[in-house]
Design an enzyme around this catalytic site. Structure first.
Site, PDB file in Angstrom:
ATOM      1  N   SER A  50      31.700 -24.593 104.841  1.00  0.00           N
ATOM      2  CA  SER A  50      32.945 -25.114 105.398  1.00  0.00           C
ATOM      3  C   SER A  50      33.743 -24.103 106.206  1.00  0.00           C
ATOM      4  CB  SER A  50      33.830 -25.677 104.291  1.00  0.00           C
ATOM      5  OG  SER A  50      34.360 -24.634 103.501  1.00  0.00           O
ATOM      6  N   LYS A  81      39.709 -21.803 102.439  1.00  0.00           N
ATOM      7  CA  LYS A  81      40.069 -22.526 103.664  1.00  0.00           C
ATOM      8  C   LYS A  81      41.122 -21.703 104.412  1.00  0.00           C
ATOM      9  CE  LYS A  81      37.758 -26.196 102.293  1.00  0.00           C
ATOM     10  NZ  LYS A  81      36.397 -26.327 102.675  1.00  0.00           N
TER      11      LYS A  81
END
Length: 184
Positions: free
Chosen positions: A43, A81
Site C-alpha cells: 500500500s 500510511k
C-alpha cells in the site's frame, strides 16, 4: 573469603548490573521513544516495499505528509500510511489532484505507474463529506492515504484514524541495507 573469590563475585555482580541496566534502557526506549516495525503489503509502494524494516519515533509531532504507523481499525495489526488531513482540514480529490484546505498539492510520492490506462488516474474523486459525513477532519483524528492508491485500504475505506491509535512516525528505513533511508 579469599581475595580472588571476592573479586570474582564483584565482577559477576558488575556484569549482572550492566545487563539488567541495558535491558531496562532498551525496554524504556522501545516502549516510549522508538520501535522497529516491519512493513506488510504494497500500500505504500514506492516509498516502502513489503518487508521493509523501519524505525518509528513515538515522540514526533505528526504533520501533514508524514508516514505514520497506527493500529489497524479492523485487524490486530499495524498499518503505515501518509497523513493527508489533520484536525480542522478539508480534504478532497478531484481529477487526481489532492486539495487540502482549498490548496492543490502535487504528490510526487504516489505510485503513478499503476494507473488504470482507461481512466488514466490513480485516485477516484472524493470529498470528506462523502467519506465521513463531515466537511472537516474533527479534533483528535487524521485522514490517511497510501502512496499506492490502487492497492491501499486507507481512510477512503475505513474512515478517520484516531490520534490515540497512532504508534508513531516512520523516521528511518533500516532494511534492506541497500535501501537505508532517513525520512524527515
Amino acid at each position: 573469603m579469599t581475595e580472588k573469590k571476592a573479586s570474582t563475585k564483584k565482577e559477576i555482580i558488575s556484569w549482572v548490573f550492566a545487563i539488567v541496566f541495558g535491558i531496562v534502557v532498551a525496554f524504556v526506549c522501545r516502549e516510549y521513544i522508538f520501535s522497529p516495525v516491519v512493513v506488510k503489503g504494497a500500500s505504500m509502494v514506492p516509498t516502502y516495499e513489503n518487508k521493509d524494516v523501519i524505525i518509528v519515533s513515538k515522540i514526533s509531532k505528526i504533520n501533514r505528509f508524514d508516514h505514520v504507523v497506527f493500529k489497524a481499525p479492523y485487524e490486530d495489526e499495524y498499518y503505515i500510511k501518509r497523513v493527508i488531513g489533520l484536525p480542522g482540514d478539508t480534504v478532497e480529490m478531484k481529477d487526481d489532484v489532492l486539495i487540502v484546505n482549498g490548496e492543490e498539492y502535487e504528490e510526487p510520492y504516489v505510485n503513478r505507474e499503476a494507473a488504470d490506462p482507461l481512466q488514466n488516474r490513480i485516485t477516484e474523486n472524493f470529498t470528506l463529506q462523502e467519506i465521513i459525513g463531515e466537511d472537516k477532519v474533527p479534533e483528535g483524528f487524521i485522514f490517511v492515504l497510501g502512496d499506492n492508491r490502487l492497492k491501499s485500504a486507507d481512510s477512503r475505506h475505513y474512515g478517520l484514524i484516531s490520534m490515540e491509535a497512532i504508534l508513531g512516525e516512520s523516521k528511518l528505513r533500516v532494511f534492506p541495507f541497500q535501501s537505508i533511508k532517513l525520512f524527515w
